[in-house]
Design a protein around this motif. Structure first.
Motif, PDB file in Angstrom:
ATOM      1  N   SER A 368       0.649  -1.209  -0.022  1.00  0.00           N
ATOM      2  CA  SER A 368       0.008  -0.021  -0.077  1.00  0.00           C
ATOM      3  C   SER A 368       0.841   1.339   0.033  1.00  0.00           C
ATOM      4  N   GLY A 369       2.186   1.327   0.386  1.00  0.00           N
ATOM      5  CA  GLY A 369       3.045   2.503   0.533  1.00  0.00           C
ATOM      6  C   GLY A 369       3.039   3.009   1.765  1.00  0.00           C
ATOM      7  N   VAL A 370       4.146   3.838   2.251  1.00  0.00           N
ATOM      8  CA  VAL A 370       4.416   4.344   3.182  1.00  0.00           C
ATOM      9  C   VAL A 370       3.333   5.306   3.700  1.00  0.00           C
ATOM     10  N   ARG A 371       2.687   5.929   2.985  1.00  0.00           N
ATOM     11  CA  ARG A 371       1.868   6.957   3.300  1.00  0.00           C
ATOM     12  C   ARG A 371       0.655   6.283   4.021  1.00  0.00           C
ATOM     13  N   ALA A 372       0.353   5.168   3.680  1.00  0.00           N
ATOM     14  CA  ALA A 372      -0.818   4.370   4.391  1.00  0.00           C
ATOM     15  C   ALA A 372      -0.511   4.011   5.628  1.00  0.00           C
ATOM     16  N   VAL A 373       0.600   4.057   6.312  1.00  0.00           N
ATOM     17  CA  VAL A 373       0.951   3.601   7.613  1.00  0.00           C
ATOM     18  C   VAL A 373      -0.188   4.032   8.332  1.00  0.00           C
ATOM     19  N   PRO A 374      -0.544   4.987   8.802  1.00  0.00           N
ATOM     20  CA  PRO A 374      -1.295   5.611   9.868  1.00  0.00           C
ATOM     21  C   PRO A 374      -2.757   4.900   9.686  1.00  0.00           C
ATOM     22  N   LEU A 375      -3.352   4.918   8.370  1.00  0.00           N
ATOM     23  CA  LEU A 375      -4.412   4.202   8.152  1.00  0.00           C
ATOM     24  C   LEU A 375      -4.335   2.514   8.383  1.00  0.00           C
ATOM     25  N   LEU A 376      -3.387   2.009   8.035  1.00  0.00           N
ATOM     26  CA  LEU A 376      -3.158   0.490   8.540  1.00  0.00           C
ATOM     27  C   LEU A 376      -3.215   0.460   9.683  1.00  0.00           C
ATOM     28  N   LEU A 377      -2.552   1.174  10.680  1.00  0.00           N
ATOM     29  CA  LEU A 377      -2.878   1.146  12.164  1.00  0.00           C
ATOM     30  C   LEU A 377      -3.982   1.682  12.649  1.00  0.00           C
ATOM     31  N   CYS A 378      -4.803   2.525  11.854  1.00  0.00           N
ATOM     32  CA  CYS A 378      -5.682   2.773  12.512  1.00  0.00           C
ATOM     33  C   CYS A 378      -6.939   1.799  12.187  1.00  0.00           C
ATOM     34  N   ALA A 379      -6.605   0.856  11.370  1.00  0.00           N
ATOM     35  CA  ALA A 379      -7.727  -0.341  11.133  1.00  0.00           C
ATOM     36  C   ALA A 379      -7.272  -1.270  12.126  1.00  0.00           C
ATOM     37  N   ALA A 380      -6.011  -1.387  12.746  1.00  0.00           N
ATOM     38  CA  ALA A 380      -5.916  -2.150  13.979  1.00  0.00           C
ATOM     39  C   ALA A 380      -6.245  -1.968  15.058  1.00  0.00           C
ATOM     40  N   SER A 381      -6.387  -0.477  15.202  1.00  0.00           N
ATOM     41  CA  SER A 381      -6.973   0.232  16.322  1.00  0.00           C
ATOM     42  C   SER A 381      -8.500   0.209  16.430  1.00  0.00           C
ATOM     43  N   ALA A 382      -9.139   0.041  15.333  1.00  0.00           N
ATOM     44  CA  ALA A 382     -10.383   0.031  15.227  1.00  0.00           C
ATOM     45  C   ALA A 382     -10.792  -1.469  15.813  1.00  0.00           C
ATOM     46  N   LEU A 383      -9.967  -2.404  15.435  1.00  0.00           N
ATOM     47  CA  LEU A 383     -10.124  -3.670  16.046  1.00  0.00           C
ATOM     48  C   LEU A 383     -10.057  -3.747  17.403  1.00  0.00           C
ATOM     49  N   CYS A 384      -9.344  -3.139  18.085  1.00  0.00           N
ATOM     50  CA  CYS A 384      -8.788  -3.060  19.356  1.00  0.00           C
ATOM     51  C   CYS A 384     -10.156  -2.257  20.094  1.00  0.00           C
ATOM     52  N   LEU A 385     -10.752  -1.334  19.388  1.00  0.00           N
ATOM     53  CA  LEU A 385     -12.256  -0.771  20.050  1.00  0.00           C
ATOM     54  C   LEU A 385     -13.204  -1.778  19.936  1.00  0.00           C
ATOM     55  N   LEU A 386     -13.206  -2.467  18.645  1.00  0.00           N
ATOM     56  CA  LEU A 386     -14.242  -3.554  19.073  1.00  0.00           C
ATOM     57  C   LEU A 386     -14.178  -4.756  19.880  1.00  0.00           C
TER      58      LEU A 386
END
Length: 402
Positions: A368-386
């Motif tokens: 996905s490229g380096v610019r997607a780093v925060p979005l990839l981590l955001c997806a993992a964080s959303a799983l933490c919330l769930l």
């Protein structure tokens, strides 16, 4: 469980394990020069440390309750000291890796042992005390690179030897640790709430007895599996931000110096966050704190995708992620009071999360490229919330039938 000097010594012990974990990275240039290593071979030093850490957690969990707490902690401090000294004096890289593994065993024993004892040893103050304890790990993680920078990477053996010596005085403070863990009293779960004679609590807290039988039909295995998932994900996010924030910031236009400074601020905010949450944990339940922190972390990671907000958003991630590891342990003990090894399972899982985060995130970035780093981590964080919302529902106490 602890005298006042033993509490202070435990906090110093967590400073030391923070220092140890943070020493390997800044010393890598010196390892490479001394032993003629490739970057990947030099990186095995930290990997050996983490492998030893997982082994130490699992080994000392088996000894927990069979050996006295003082002996377990004392053995751990000695293993850390011997491993660090061996690493400093290693004549070749295989010997250095073996010493790092030995130091990691002691690291795992201290990490598991003190977290476990603080989780059950302070009653309703356990969550607050765990945050204070783990904040000192952050202090050590900041001090480790500073020590290497002050003396120069080529003098890393002297720093490791000084670290080994610093462990030894802590052995004298172990007499202030109670050798056997008392049976948890009602309400000693690390959450707030008043307990009536029937064993129920008000909505702001949960007793261990209730939580053990309140899984709303969910199996204990499911609750433990989701706790493990929460810990693997959030530690993976923690390591992922620490490892990739500089690269992401440079990619979106920041200079190398500014990116490095922003990453230091991220780690600093993690330490500050744990001190700040301690008084809050005395008034609010672990469940409330964790769900708010997961939500805040998710929002901050989403904002980090905006270049001009990114450094500030990453600092916010550090602040929100800080309480998750220590605050979750009392909740785990409340939710699974009969699962004696639950604490060891999630602490070992957290270390696995830290090890796996690098290659897993690296592979995702390749796609996905380096610019997607925060979005990839955001997806993992959303799983933490769930996962947190699921656990709140699964461990909510039943209302008594009329």
């Amino acid at each position: 469980m602890f005298s006042t000097p033993a509490v202070v010594a435990s906090c110093v012990g967590f400073v030391l394990i923070g220092v140890l974990q943070a020493l390997y990275g800044p010393a890598i240039p010196a390892f490479r020069d001394e032993f003629g290593l490739s970057p990947s071979a030099a990186g095995l030093g930290l990997s050996a440390h983490f492998v030893g850490g997982v082994g130490g957690v699992l080994l000392f969990d088996r000894l927990y309750g069979r050996m006295g707490n003082r002996r377990i902690l004392g053995t751990s401090y000695l293993l850390m000291a011997l491993g660090a000294a061996g690493f400093a004096l290693a004549p070749n890289w295989p010997t250095g890796l073996a010493a790092a593994l030995l130091a990691g065993l002691g690291f795992g024993g201290i990490d598991y042992g003190l977290n476990q004892l603080f989780a059950v040893g302070f009653g309703h103050r356990s969550a607050a005390m765990l945050n204070v304890l783990n904040a000192h790990f952050g202090i050590g993680a900041i001090l480790g690179p500073a020590l290497i920078a002050a003396v120069g990477a080529e003098y890393y053996p002297a720093v490791f030897l000084a670290f080994a010596a610093a462990n030894l005085p802590l052995l004298l403070c172990l007499r202030g640790v109670r050798d056997r863990v008392p049976q948890p009293a009602p309400g000693a779960t690390g959450t707030t709430g008043t307990t009536d004679p029937s064993g129920t609590t008000d909505p702001s807290g949960t007793t261990g007895a209730e939580a053990g039988g309140s899984a709303l039909g969910r199996s204990l295995a499911s609750v433990l599996a989701v706790f493990v998932t929460l810990y693997v994900l959030h530690v993976g996010i923690e390591a992922g931000v620490g490892g990739w924030e500089p690269t992401h910031l440079e990619t979106v236009g920041y200079g190398a110096g500014a990116a490095a400074t922003a990453t230091s601020v991220y780690w600093l905010m993690m330490t500050v966050g744990r001190f700040l949450i301690a008084p809050i944990a005395l008034r609010h339940s672990a469940q409330t704190i964790i769900v708010v922190c997961c939500a805040g972390m998710t929002v901050c990671l989403l904002l980090a995708a905006v270049p001009w907000l990114a450094p500030y958003a990453y600092a916010g991630v550090g602040l929100f992620i800080a309480p998750l590891f220590p605050t979750g342990l009392p909740w785990l003990h409340a939710a699974a009071p009969r699962a004696r090894r639950a604490g060891a399972l999630v602490i070992a899982a957290s270390m696995v999360g830290g090890v796996a985060a690098g290659p897993a995130l690296g592979k995702a970035i390749e796609w996905s490229g380096v610019r997607a780093v925060p979005l990839l981590l955001c997806a993992a964080s959303a799983l933490c919330l769930l996962a947190t919302l699921w656990l709140i529902r699964a461990t909510r106490p039943h209302s008594p039938s009329p």
